[in-house]
Design a protein around this motif. Structure first.
Motif, PDB file in Angstrom:
ATOM      1  N   GLY A 171      -2.140 -19.690   5.499  1.00  0.00           N
ATOM      2  CA  GLY A 171      -1.839 -18.869   4.326  1.00  0.00           C
ATOM      3  C   GLY A 171      -2.088 -17.399   4.583  1.00  0.00           C
ATOM      4  O   GLY A 171      -1.294 -16.546   4.171  1.00  0.00           O
ATOM      5  N   PHE A 172      -3.191 -17.093   5.281  1.00  0.00           N
ATOM      6  CA  PHE A 172      -3.500 -15.692   5.589  1.00  0.00           C
ATOM      7  C   PHE A 172      -2.435 -15.086   6.503  1.00  0.00           C
ATOM      8  O   PHE A 172      -2.010 -13.936   6.309  1.00  0.00           O
ATOM      9  CB  PHE A 172      -4.872 -15.604   6.264  1.00  0.00           C
ATOM     10  N   ALA A 173      -1.989 -15.868   7.494  1.00  0.00           N
ATOM     11  CA  ALA A 173      -0.951 -15.375   8.408  1.00  0.00           C
ATOM     12  C   ALA A 173       0.343 -15.084   7.651  1.00  0.00           C
ATOM     13  O   ALA A 173       1.002 -14.052   7.880  1.00  0.00           O
ATOM     14  CB  ALA A 173      -0.701 -16.409   9.507  1.00  0.00           C
ATOM     15  N   LEU A 174       0.718 -15.965   6.721  1.00  0.00           N
ATOM     16  CA  LEU A 174       1.935 -15.751   5.931  1.00  0.00           C
ATOM     17  C   LEU A 174       1.785 -14.549   5.008  1.00  0.00           C
ATOM     18  O   LEU A 174       2.742 -13.790   4.802  1.00  0.00           O
ATOM     19  CB  LEU A 174       2.255 -17.012   5.120  1.00  0.00           C
ATOM     20  N   LEU A 175       0.589 -14.347   4.453  1.00  0.00           N
ATOM     21  CA  LEU A 175       0.349 -13.180   3.605  1.00  0.00           C
ATOM     22  C   LEU A 175       0.484 -11.890   4.396  1.00  0.00           C
ATOM     23  O   LEU A 175       1.046 -10.896   3.920  1.00  0.00           O
ATOM     24  CB  LEU A 175      -1.041 -13.255   2.973  1.00  0.00           C
ATOM     25  N   MET A 176      -0.039 -11.886   5.619  1.00  0.00           N
ATOM     26  CA  MET A 176       0.081 -10.700   6.461  1.00  0.00           C
ATOM     27  C   MET A 176       1.555 -10.425   6.801  1.00  0.00           C
ATOM     28  O   MET A 176       1.990  -9.271   6.842  1.00  0.00           O
ATOM     29  CB  MET A 176      -0.729 -10.880   7.749  1.00  0.00           C
TER      30      MET A 176
ATOM     31  N   VAL B 185       6.936  -6.217   2.962  1.00  0.00           N
ATOM     32  CA  VAL B 185       6.879  -5.345   1.792  1.00  0.00           C
ATOM     33  C   VAL B 185       6.633  -3.899   2.200  1.00  0.00           C
ATOM     34  O   VAL B 185       7.245  -2.966   1.661  1.00  0.00           O
ATOM     35  CB  VAL B 185       5.776  -5.832   0.819  1.00  0.00           C
ATOM     36  N   THR B 186       5.738  -3.692   3.179  1.00  0.00           N
ATOM     37  CA  THR B 186       5.445  -2.331   3.644  1.00  0.00           C
ATOM     38  C   THR B 186       6.675  -1.701   4.287  1.00  0.00           C
ATOM     39  O   THR B 186       6.967  -0.513   4.063  1.00  0.00           O
ATOM     40  CB  THR B 186       4.271  -2.355   4.649  1.00  0.00           C
ATOM     41  N   TRP B 187       7.407  -2.488   5.073  1.00  0.00           N
ATOM     42  CA  TRP B 187       8.628  -1.964   5.706  1.00  0.00           C
ATOM     43  C   TRP B 187       9.667  -1.604   4.637  1.00  0.00           C
ATOM     44  O   TRP B 187      10.337  -0.566   4.734  1.00  0.00           O
ATOM     45  CB  TRP B 187       9.202  -2.983   6.685  1.00  0.00           C
ATOM     46  N   ASN B 188       9.787  -2.453   3.622  1.00  0.00           N
ATOM     47  CA  ASN B 188      10.708  -2.142   2.520  1.00  0.00           C
ATOM     48  C   ASN B 188      10.306  -0.843   1.818  1.00  0.00           C
ATOM     49  O   ASN B 188      11.154  -0.019   1.459  1.00  0.00           O
ATOM     50  CB  ASN B 188      10.728  -3.284   1.502  1.00  0.00           C
ATOM     51  N   ASP B 189       8.988  -0.656   1.626  1.00  0.00           N
ATOM     52  CA  ASP B 189       8.492   0.576   0.999  1.00  0.00           C
ATOM     53  C   ASP B 189       8.829   1.793   1.836  1.00  0.00           C
ATOM     54  O   ASP B 189       9.268   2.833   1.322  1.00  0.00           O
ATOM     55  CB  ASP B 189       6.973   0.499   0.804  1.00  0.00           C
TER      56      ASP B 189
ATOM     57  N   GLN C 125      11.280   2.135   4.027  1.00  0.00           N
ATOM     58  CA  GLN C 125      12.709   2.389   3.956  1.00  0.00           C
ATOM     59  C   GLN C 125      13.100   3.029   2.622  1.00  0.00           C
ATOM     60  O   GLN C 125      13.932   3.942   2.578  1.00  0.00           O
ATOM     61  CB  GLN C 125      13.469   1.077   4.130  1.00  0.00           C
ATOM     62  N   ARG C 126      12.484   2.537   1.537  1.00  0.00           N
ATOM     63  CA  ARG C 126      12.845   2.997   0.209  1.00  0.00           C
ATOM     64  C   ARG C 126      12.388   4.435  -0.050  1.00  0.00           C
ATOM     65  O   ARG C 126      13.114   5.217  -0.685  1.00  0.00           O
ATOM     66  CB  ARG C 126      12.217   2.061  -0.841  1.00  0.00           C
ATOM     67  N   PHE C 127      11.235   4.806   0.480  1.00  0.00           N
ATOM     68  CA  PHE C 127      10.664   6.102   0.119  1.00  0.00           C
ATOM     69  C   PHE C 127      10.770   7.161   1.212  1.00  0.00           C
ATOM     70  O   PHE C 127      10.719   8.351   0.913  1.00  0.00           O
ATOM     71  CB  PHE C 127       9.194   5.933  -0.259  1.00  0.00           C
ATOM     72  N   PHE C 128      10.917   6.747   2.480  1.00  0.00           N
ATOM     73  CA  PHE C 128      10.845   7.745   3.551  1.00  0.00           C
ATOM     74  C   PHE C 128      12.057   7.757   4.483  1.00  0.00           C
ATOM     75  O   PHE C 128      12.178   8.675   5.303  1.00  0.00           O
ATOM     76  CB  PHE C 128       9.568   7.506   4.392  1.00  0.00           C
ATOM     77  N   LEU C 129      12.927   6.754   4.412  1.00  0.00           N
ATOM     78  CA  LEU C 129      14.080   6.739   5.332  1.00  0.00           C
ATOM     79  C   LEU C 129      15.367   6.977   4.579  1.00  0.00           C
ATOM     80  O   LEU C 129      15.466   6.772   3.391  1.00  0.00           O
ATOM     81  CB  LEU C 129      14.119   5.385   6.066  1.00  0.00           C
TER      82      LEU C 129
ATOM     83  N   PRO D 260       0.800  -1.230   0.000  1.00  0.00           N
ATOM     84  CA  PRO D 260       0.000   0.000   0.000  1.00  0.00           C
ATOM     85  C   PRO D 260       0.833   1.282   0.000  1.00  0.00           C
ATOM     86  O   PRO D 260       0.475   2.252  -0.670  1.00  0.00           O
ATOM     87  CB  PRO D 260      -0.827  -0.131   1.284  1.00  0.00           C
ATOM     88  N   VAL D 261       1.961   1.282   0.737  1.00  0.00           N
ATOM     89  CA  VAL D 261       2.801   2.483   0.799  1.00  0.00           C
ATOM     90  C   VAL D 261       3.420   2.769  -0.567  1.00  0.00           C
ATOM     91  O   VAL D 261       3.411   3.906  -1.056  1.00  0.00           O
ATOM     92  CB  VAL D 261       3.898   2.336   1.870  1.00  0.00           C
ATOM     93  N   GLY D 262       3.961   1.728  -1.205  1.00  0.00           N
ATOM     94  CA  GLY D 262       4.563   1.903  -2.524  1.00  0.00           C
ATOM     95  C   GLY D 262       3.540   2.331  -3.564  1.00  0.00           C
ATOM     96  O   GLY D 262       3.821   3.162  -4.425  1.00  0.00           O
ATOM     97  N   ILE D 263       2.342   1.744  -3.491  1.00  0.00           N
ATOM     98  CA  ILE D 263       1.272   2.113  -4.420  1.00  0.00           C
ATOM     99  C   ILE D 263       0.866   3.571  -4.204  1.00  0.00           C
ATOM    100  O   ILE D 263       0.603   4.306  -5.160  1.00  0.00           O
ATOM    101  CB  ILE D 263       0.062   1.172  -4.255  1.00  0.00           C
ATOM    102  N   TYR D 264       0.842   4.002  -2.936  1.00  0.00           N
ATOM    103  CA  TYR D 264       0.507   5.398  -2.631  1.00  0.00           C
ATOM    104  C   TYR D 264       1.522   6.349  -3.268  1.00  0.00           C
ATOM    105  O   TYR D 264       1.145   7.340  -3.899  1.00  0.00           O
ATOM    106  CB  TYR D 264       0.468   5.610  -1.122  1.00  0.00           C
ATOM    107  N   VAL D 265       2.809   6.033  -3.114  1.00  0.00           N
ATOM    108  CA  VAL D 265       3.862   6.895  -3.677  1.00  0.00           C
ATOM    109  C   VAL D 265       3.773   6.915  -5.200  1.00  0.00           C
ATOM    110  O   VAL D 265       3.893   7.976  -5.833  1.00  0.00           O
ATOM    111  CB  VAL D 265       5.254   6.413  -3.213  1.00  0.00           C
TER     112      VAL D 265
END
Length: 419
Positions: free
Chosen positions: A398-403, A409-413, A415-419, A328-333
């Motif tokens: 499966g749901f737990a692994l997806l979360m 992915v959100t943490w990577n986003d 770091q990539r866009f805001f840190l 969601p963060v990457g999509i927002y950017v």
């Protein structure tokens, strides 16, 4: 604020149409749909229409349609319960009050002996402590159970997900991704209706006022036969020939009003992606015919579907890193960047995201639509369904692994866009 609104509208539309597909086909199959939700977590807004509660929830990470029978019914009436029964004009029980019965003085108090709210739709019990006669009360198929003032409609077996044919269940699940592809088709059609469709012909479209083409005497609609001695038949041929000659005079052989003549043009030299190319200030030919608009929606959807599948293949083979995935963060950017280019670019971005959502949901991953469709395929081969508890456990894991993947992915986003 513009980016926030754009993101909310795009995300909301993608999830809404996805879940709407599930809802429409589930209701067509006669399944009781308890809730239609956009987002997860605490409720922000809700209202009820007919049998379904429509909600918007706090966390923008998806949505769901809660169908009767997918999970065990949360309320079970057991022997020994004292319940209040309210009847409709047909003499059938339409309200079963579990507690706070003093709020319903007209209710008939019954001590339950047995209750079957799935198949026979009856409650058997005694009206008071001294009554030895076991009485049977027939229950309306749309009766509600009231607990703590909250009503919950019963789900007879024929209204539950599991009671439906394999084809009906498959369609109810597949309809979500299907709606995402249809949404993309419609969005591409709308874009084409307003902007037109590029026609791959060796013909000139609109000319810019300050370009080399208009200065040399070329006009919109000119048919190009050759450039610098090379025959051309498509717009791609024209574009490539121009780009190969930055700053060099080239001869266009064009046809206009039935006449053929030569026009010398010197493409302007520019830098694009580290390369020096030539441009003459001309756009490709555009057509807005209904047929072109209609076919464009399908051809563009097919093109982007193929592109996304290729990228997924690269992810599996290791050519595409997980660090390149966006949440969601990457999509927002990305939405913020696309929004700067204009409304139609934003529509195209929404169409591509819709295709991406449809494809991702069709992957055979537990908890996603594709995972459930995989279990249906196994059921079709075996001739009988897999045990619901075992399937439920697989989907839960499966749901737990997806979360977990979503958090990574959100943490990577971030770091990539805001840190």
């Amino acid at each position: 604020m513009q980016t926030v609104i754009s993101f909310i509208l795009i995300f909301g539309a993608l999830v809404f149409f996805h879940e709407l597909g599930h809802l429409i086909f589930a209701k067509r199959a006669g399944i009781l749909c308890r809730e239609f939700a956009i987002g997860f977590g605490p409720k922000v807004f809700s209202f009820k229409k007919d049998e379904t509660v429509y909600t918007i929830r706090l966390l923008p990470i998806g949505g769901f349609v809660r169908m009767a029978g997918e999970d065990p019914e949360s309320i079970e009436i057991k022997a020994g319960y004292r319940v209040g029964l309210l009847f409709n004009k047909n003499g059938l029980v339409d309200k079963i009050v579990l507690n706070q019965k003093e709020r319903y003085p007209e209710a008939k108090i019954v001590e339950v002996e047995t209750a079957d709210l799935e198949h026979e739709l009856i409650i058997q019990g005694y009206e008071d402590d001294h009554d030895e006669e076991l009485k049977t009360f027939k229950v309306d198929e749309k009766a509600v159970i009231i607990e703590d003032g909250v009503s919950n409609q019963i789900a007879p077996y024929d209204r539950q997900f599991a009671s439906k044919t394999l084809g009906q269940r498959t369609m109810a699940i597949f309809a979500g991704p299907m709606m995402n592809f249809l949404l993309a088709v419609v969005l591409f059609m709308v874009i084409a209706a307003f902007q037109g469709v590029v026609v791959d012909e060796a013909k000139l479209g609109e000319l810019t006022a300050d370009g080399a083409a208009i200065s040399a005497g070329l006009k919109k609609g000119d048919i190009v036969h050759s450039i610098d001695g090379e025959d051309v038949s498509t717009w791609m041929d024209v574009q490539e020939a121009i780009q190969r000659h930055p700053g060099e005079e080239i001869i266009f052989v064009v046809e206009r009003d039935g006449e053929t003549f030569k026009v010398p043009v010197t493409p302007k030299e520019i830098e694009r992606e580290g390369n020096r190319i030539g441009v003459i200030g001309v756009y490709p030919p555009i057509e807005k015919s209904p047929l072109k608009v209609l076919t464009h929606g399908f051809t563009e959807t097919y093109f982007w579907t193929k592109q996304i599948i290729v990228m997924l293949g690269q992810l599996i083979t290791g050519q595409f890193s997980i660090d390149m995935l966006s949440g969601p963060v990457g999509i927002y950017v990305s939405t913020e960047e696309v929004a700067k280019s204009g409304f139609f670019y934003l529509m195209k971005w929404a169409a591509v995201l819709s295709i991406n959502l449809g494809i991702m949901n069709l992957l055979p991953i537990p908890a996603l639509d594709g995972g459930r469709l995989t279990f249906f395929a196994i059921e079709a081969v075996r001739g009988k369904p897999i045990d619901r508890h075992k399937e439920g456990m697989v989907h839960f894991i499966g749901f737990a692994l997806l979360m977990l993947l979503m958090l990574v992915v959100t943490w990577n986003d971030i770091q990539r866009f805001f840190l």
